[in-house]
Design an enzyme around this catalytic site. Structure first.
Site, mmCIF file in Angstrom:
data_model
loop_
_atom_site.group_PDB
_atom_site.id
_atom_site.type_symbol
_atom_site.label_atom_id
_atom_site.label_comp_id
_atom_site.label_asym_id
_atom_site.label_seq_id
_atom_site.Cartn_x
_atom_site.Cartn_y
_atom_site.Cartn_z
ATOM 1 N N GLU A 13 -18.000 24.737 93.285
ATOM 2 C CA GLU A 13 -19.397 24.351 93.130
ATOM 3 C C GLU A 13 -19.521 22.840 93.152
ATOM 4 O O GLU A 13 -18.714 22.191 92.488
ATOM 5 C CB GLU A 13 -19.984 24.899 91.819
ATOM 6 C CG GLU A 13 -21.475 24.632 91.731
ATOM 7 C CD GLU A 13 -22.131 25.138 90.431
ATOM 8 O OE1 GLU A 13 -21.430 25.645 89.549
ATOM 9 O OE2 GLU A 13 -23.347 25.006 90.320
ATOM 10 N N ALA A 56 -16.717 23.604 82.557
ATOM 11 C CA ALA A 56 -16.096 24.863 82.955
ATOM 12 C C ALA A 56 -16.884 25.431 84.126
ATOM 13 O O ALA A 56 -17.966 24.944 84.441
ATOM 14 C CB ALA A 56 -16.106 25.863 81.802
ATOM 15 N N MET A 57 -16.328 26.481 84.739
ATOM 16 C CA MET A 57 -16.945 27.014 85.948
ATOM 17 C C MET A 57 -16.899 28.534 85.962
ATOM 18 O O MET A 57 -15.856 29.141 85.733
ATOM 19 C CB MET A 57 -16.215 26.427 87.165
ATOM 20 C CG MET A 57 -16.769 26.879 88.497
ATOM 21 S SD MET A 57 -18.483 26.298 88.729
ATOM 22 C CE MET A 57 -19.090 27.647 89.725
ATOM 23 N N GLU A 58 -18.056 29.117 86.310
ATOM 24 C CA GLU A 58 -18.290 30.553 86.144
ATOM 25 C C GLU A 58 -17.841 31.403 87.329
ATOM 26 O O GLU A 58 -18.390 32.492 87.539
ATOM 27 C CB GLU A 58 -19.794 30.773 85.917
ATOM 28 C CG GLU A 58 -20.687 30.521 87.154
ATOM 29 C CD GLU A 58 -21.316 29.131 87.235
ATOM 30 O OE1 GLU A 58 -20.787 28.194 86.599
ATOM 31 O OE2 GLU A 58 -22.325 28.978 87.949
ATOM 32 N N GLU A 91 -20.395 30.318 80.332
ATOM 33 C CA GLU A 91 -19.775 30.773 81.582
ATOM 34 C C GLU A 91 -19.817 32.297 81.681
ATOM 35 O O GLU A 91 -20.092 32.852 82.741
ATOM 36 C CB GLU A 91 -18.333 30.269 81.699
ATOM 37 C CG GLU A 91 -18.166 28.763 81.536
ATOM 38 C CD GLU A 91 -19.124 27.926 82.363
ATOM 39 O OE1 GLU A 91 -19.538 28.362 83.450
ATOM 40 O OE2 GLU A 91 -19.475 26.821 81.911
ATOM 41 N N HIS A 147 -23.212 33.495 82.701
ATOM 42 C CA HIS A 147 -23.526 33.256 84.113
ATOM 43 C C HIS A 147 -23.246 34.502 84.966
ATOM 44 O O HIS A 147 -23.770 34.607 86.080
ATOM 45 C CB HIS A 147 -22.657 32.127 84.665
ATOM 46 C CG HIS A 147 -23.304 30.769 84.654
ATOM 47 N ND1 HIS A 147 -24.587 30.548 85.084
ATOM 48 C CD2 HIS A 147 -22.814 29.546 84.309
ATOM 49 C CE1 HIS A 147 -24.861 29.234 84.993
ATOM 50 N NE2 HIS A 147 -23.805 28.615 84.515
ATOM 51 N N GLU A 196 -28.807 27.367 85.709
ATOM 52 C CA GLU A 196 -28.320 26.520 84.608
ATOM 53 C C GLU A 196 -29.281 26.477 83.421
ATOM 54 O O GLU A 196 -28.865 26.636 82.276
ATOM 55 C CB GLU A 196 -27.997 25.121 85.115
ATOM 56 C CG GLU A 196 -26.861 25.078 86.145
ATOM 57 C CD GLU A 196 -25.564 25.731 85.668
ATOM 58 O OE1 GLU A 196 -25.432 26.032 84.462
ATOM 59 O OE2 GLU A 196 -24.681 25.970 86.516
HETATM 60 N N1 PHE Z 1 -21.656 25.579 86.970
HETATM 61 C C1 PHE Z 1 -20.894 24.979 85.916
HETATM 62 C C2 PHE Z 1 -21.594 25.392 84.632
HETATM 63 O O1 PHE Z 1 -22.627 25.094 84.279
HETATM 64 C C3 PHE Z 1 -20.834 23.506 85.931
HETATM 65 C C4 PHE Z 1 -20.069 22.918 87.073
HETATM 66 C C5 PHE Z 1 -20.742 22.315 88.106
HETATM 67 C C6 PHE Z 1 -18.709 22.949 87.070
HETATM 68 C C7 PHE Z 1 -20.066 21.753 89.160
HETATM 69 C C8 PHE Z 1 -18.017 22.368 88.106
HETATM 70 C C9 PHE Z 1 -18.704 21.764 89.148
HETATM 71 O O2 PHE Z 1 -21.278 26.120 83.897
HETATM 72 ZN ZN ZN Z 2 -23.777 26.653 83.925
#
Ligand code: PHE
Ligand code: ZN
Length: 870
Positions: free
Chosen positions: A126, A267-269, A303, A306, A325
């Site tokens: 992302e 972190a990333m979902e 996460e 999400h 978000e």
């Molecule tokens: N989408 C992730 C979150 O909100 C944030 C994120 C964005 C992580 C871009 C990595 C890169 O939980």
């Molecule tokens: Zn998020």
């Protein structure tokens, strides 16, 4: 698909559906840190509504090794790769495109695409990282189903994880092995993930409300596994809460979380395979503070949640970013509020909002929750998209009530499952479920800036008539000089002279709900009749509306209201207003400080008061919040006033502080109960006040020496370092050595050094940058040193000679070549430069201007242009 216009911006208005879709993606990785080969087989289909549209795929930093179409190798004349995109000529019908590319994870300091984190191979896609892995139509409304094959040497990469469900593993020759994963849910490329390495895990199996057995795993490098248990528990709590509160069940056989030391964000979902910054996974009481534990739980929840708000229902385009978000921050904050204290969670959120999001909304980088154009989407992971976006969802919840809101959410999920949705879809679901017209409400998404409610009162004693005139003021923001009025639910309460609540609703031309009016026009007049005396009015309970309220209170009114109010958020807020009034001299400073002191004395001596709440009341508005409340920011004057008020309050309260500190010693002992955490929070707050009066810092030294966990140890160390105690250096030394091999704890002491409130800290930062602790390729380390200095050390960053700005600007130029998103975040610390009092305004411009010739990344160049735009 949206392409930039001549002006370099992608515009929301230009959106068109993708001309080609990927219906199935089959990927195979031959993993190697230096050179990984990626084979992709994409089933492509043209949109029948756009016949003849060219087939264009995204691809950056890829070396193309082979390409074929429908099984036939493609002649070089049939395609063109310009370094950013792959153009295929003369392709009009559904087809299968196969490519093989080579990528270089070890050199990838951007930490986007496939990269190395210590000995692990990880991905971050992302928003636009997948195009650095293979050629693809890299936009969120392209959602294939996926099959992923990972091959690697077994000794270095015994664990091979990807999205979806595990299908099988097998041994290959030469010490290599293979794992196959399938993700059956239509999923955009930004949610793609793999993780490979010598990972170990903690695990438990749960059964969802739909009867599915799910294996929950938290993975880390072996030495860190003993610190993964808390995060695993948080996953299970999140799963249960989403079932109970939103009726949402998990939808795969595994849910994997991987801890990474190198990670740009929190972190990333990714679908079924969340990748986390290690700081939001690893914790035990010896190495993590209570705030760390709470942060882990809320990021894990974020996460996890999400999976429905973001993954099952994803985004049509990046302009909709807040659709996932803002909604998910709202959901995770409700999770925390349900599990812990709702009032404390609200106070914490409002601090961030007032101190940081309002600053963003009022600065050079202001943008709506739904921007209408961008040059670089990675610059839009902002407090406005996240926190203000969550506030807008909360507004909807307030307007509709829990039951109708839940019906709207059910409808939203049902109507959009498996789709790429828009904020209109979200509002349509709620409009449908509630029967309300949400057209005016939608302006919260399109208009930037923090609304201000200017409220004046009048009392006609002869007629017994009390009126409040409420004016809505919407400040201009970049590109938006004029604004339309918003729909704002204003909570309010009136108290009569005896302190009893006046329950009669006002007469007015606005809808009146329970305890609130729904403002829709620029001005409303609210009128009460039959009152014997002028009442006292209180506004915005629970901070239901994310607005600034301007009302001319006397200090004594605020103090009285703080006693009368039952809403804990508002009680806290009224004390904050007293402090702000004393500091900014908008109230009689003597009267305000006296009233605040009395209120704090009551709280400190009230054994029934929740210690965590008292700790929040002791925390005066921070520098950012104060700076937000004045038109021109005189840094030294604001901080000077704040310090003077703290000194005065401490002198008044010294005995109460000592008594409270002592009395809570046992309760603060151990464990992660709310009670123990609250006791530690209040003791640390008391300690910080008491240390002001004690040049030897004996109490802080004693707490440091006898600390029963990281919350006590770090709280004491902060006092020692920030008050220049004689024991500061030896304590730092001891702390450094004890945790030398733990990067997350090292970040903690570095952060304390970087935030020591003194102009000389600039020199300490230069020393750190030359020390073995400095590592510009690790985003956590950059944040601990430079982020903390620029964002949380006003006396250092805003040195009068501009030396703080110079330091940060120089480092931004260095980081620009290493990790542009990290550099850009640091650059955003200058967002408020135009409101600084001289000479700082000139000094900050002098630090920024030379960057124009030096910054090369699109991320930083975009921000710099916006910062300097006239
Ligand atoms: N989408 C992730 C979150 O909100 C944030 C994120 C964005 C992580 C871009 C990595 C890169 O939980
Ligand atoms: Zn998020």
């Amino acid at each position: 698909m949206s392409v930039p216009r001549e002006d370099g911006f992608v515009h929301l208005a230009d959106y068109t559906p993708p001309a080609w879709r990927v219906v199935h993606a089959d990927l195979a990785f031959d993993l190697d840190p230096d050179a990984t080969d990626v084979s992709a087989r994409l089933e492509l289909q043209p949109d029948p509504a756009q016949p003849g549209a060219p087939l264009v795929l995204d691809g950056e930093a890829l070396t193309l090794l082979a390409i074929s179409l429908d099984g036939q190798p493609l002649d070089a004349s049939r395609y063109r790769h310009d370094g950013r995109q792959l153009h295929l000529h003369g392709v009009t019908d559904a087809c299968v495109l196969e490519t093989r590319v080579r990528i270089h994870p070890a050199g990838n300091t951007r930490l986007e695409g496939l990269y190395t984190s210590c000995d692990l191979l990880l991905t971050q896609c992302e928003p636009e990282g997948f195009r650095r892995i293979t050629f693809f139509i890299d936009q969120p409304d392209v959602m294939p189903r996926w099959r992923i094959v990972l091959r690697a040497p077994r000794d270095a990469y015994p664990v091979l994880l990807a999205n979806g469900n595990p299908v099988g593993t097998r041994a290959l020759g030469g010490g290599r092995h293979e794992a196959i994963w399938e993700n059956p849910h239509p999923t955009p490329a930004y949610l793609f993930a793999i993780a490979a390495g010598a990972l170990e895990r903690v695990t438990r199996t749960v059964t969802t409300m739909e009867g599915r057995e799910v294996e929950l795993n938290v993975w880390a490098e072996p030495a860190d596994v003993p610190r993964c248990g808390y995060a695993l528990g948080a996953v299970e709590r999140s799963l249960r809460w989403d079932e109970q509160r939103f009726g949402r069940a998990y939808d795969l056989d595994v849910f994997n979380v991987v801890a990474a030391q190198y990670f740009t964000m929190g972190a990333m979902e990714n679908k079924g395979l969340n990748i986390f910054n290690a700081r939001y996974v690893l914790a035990d009481q010896a190495t993590a503070t209570d705030a760390d534990f709470m942060g882990i739980e809320s990021v894990v929840a974020h996460e996890y949640l999400h999976n429905w708000s973001g993954n099952r229902v994803t985004l049509r385009d990046w302009f909709q970013l807040s659709l996932k978000e803002g909604l998910t921050v709202f959901r995770d904050s409700e999770f925390s509020a349900d599990l812990h204290s709702r009032a404390l969670k609200r106070i914490e959120a409002v601090r961030v909002l007032r101190g940081r999001q309002f600053a963003e909304d009022g600065g050079a980088l202001a943008h709506p929750v739904r921007p209408d154009r961008y040059r670089e989407i990675s610059n839009f992971y902002t407090l406005t998209i996240y926190e203000k976006g969550a506030e807008v969802v909360r507004l909807l919840h307030t307007l509709l009530g829990e039951k109708v809101f839940r019906a709207g959410m059910d409808r939203y999920f049902a109507d959009n499952d498996g789709r790429a949705a828009t904020l209109e879809d979200f509002l349509a679901a709620h409009a449908g479920a509630s029967g309300r017209d949400l057209a005016q409400f939608a302006r919260w998404y399109s208009q930037a800036g923090t609304p201000e409610l200017r409220i004046t009162e009048a009392f006609d004693a002869a007629a017994g008539e009390y009126t409040l005139t409420v004016d809505q003021h919407l400040p201009p923001t970049p590109g938006q000089p004029d604004k339309q009025p918003l729909l704002i639910p204003l909570q309010l309460a009136l108290y009569d002279a005896s302190g009893a609540a006046i329950n009669a609703p006002p007469a007015c031309d606005a809808a009146v709900g329970e305890g609130r009016v729904e403002l829709v026009a620029r001005r409303h007049v609210l009128r009460w009749t039959g009152l014997a005396a002028k009442p006292l009015a209180a506004f915005n309970h629970g901070f239901a509306a994310p607005v600034k309220i301007v009302f001319d209170y006397a200090a004594s009114d605020l103090a009285r209201l703080a006693q009368l109010e039952r809403d804990p958020f508002l009680r806290w807020d009224l004390l904050q207003q007293l402090a702000t009034g004393a500091l900014l001299r908008t109230l009689d400073p003597h009267a305000a400080a006296g009233a605040l002191s009395d209120a704090l004395a009551d709280l400190l001596t009230d054994e029934a008061a929740d210690p965590a709440f008292v700790a929040e009341c002791l925390a005066l508005p921070d520098f950012d919040t104060l700076a937000e409340s004045v038109p021109v920011v005189d840094v030294d004057a604001l901080i000077g006033a704040r310090e003077a008020l703290l000194d005065r309050l401490t002198e008044d309260q010294v005995e109460h502080l000592q008594a409270r500190y002592e009395a809570l010693a046992d309760a603060a002992g151990d464990g992660l109960s709310g009670e123990a955490m609250g006791a530690r929070a209040l003791r640390n707050a008391c300690l910080a006040w008491l240390t002001r009066l004690d040049p030897t810092a004996a109490l802080a030294q004693a707490q440091f020496d006898g600390a029963r966990g990281m919350t006590e140890r770090l709280g004491a160390l902060r006092c020692l370092v920030h008050f220049d105690a004689p024991g500061a250096e030896p304590a730092l030394q001891a702390f450094r050595t004890a945790f030398a091999d733990d990067p997350l704890v090292t970040d903690k002491w570095l952060g304390l050094v970087a935030t020591r409130p003194h102009p000389e800290t600039r020199d300490a930062i230069y020393a750190l940058l030359r020390s073995p602790w400095w590592n510009p390729t690790n985003p956590n380390r950059v944040r601990a040193v430079l982020g903390a200095f620029a964002r949380s050390n006003p006396l250092g960053f805003h040195r009068r000679d501009g030396g703080g700005y110079q330091l940060v600007a120089e480092q931004i130029a260095v980081l620009d070549a290493i990790n542009p998103p990290v550099a850009a975040r640091l650059l955003a610390a200058f967002e408020g430069w135009r409101r600084l009092a001289q000479p700082l305004r000139t000094r900050s411009r002098e630090a920024l201007a030379p960057l124009e010739g030096r910054l090369v990344s699109p991320d930083c160049r975009d921000l710099l242009q916006r910062l300097l735009a006239p």
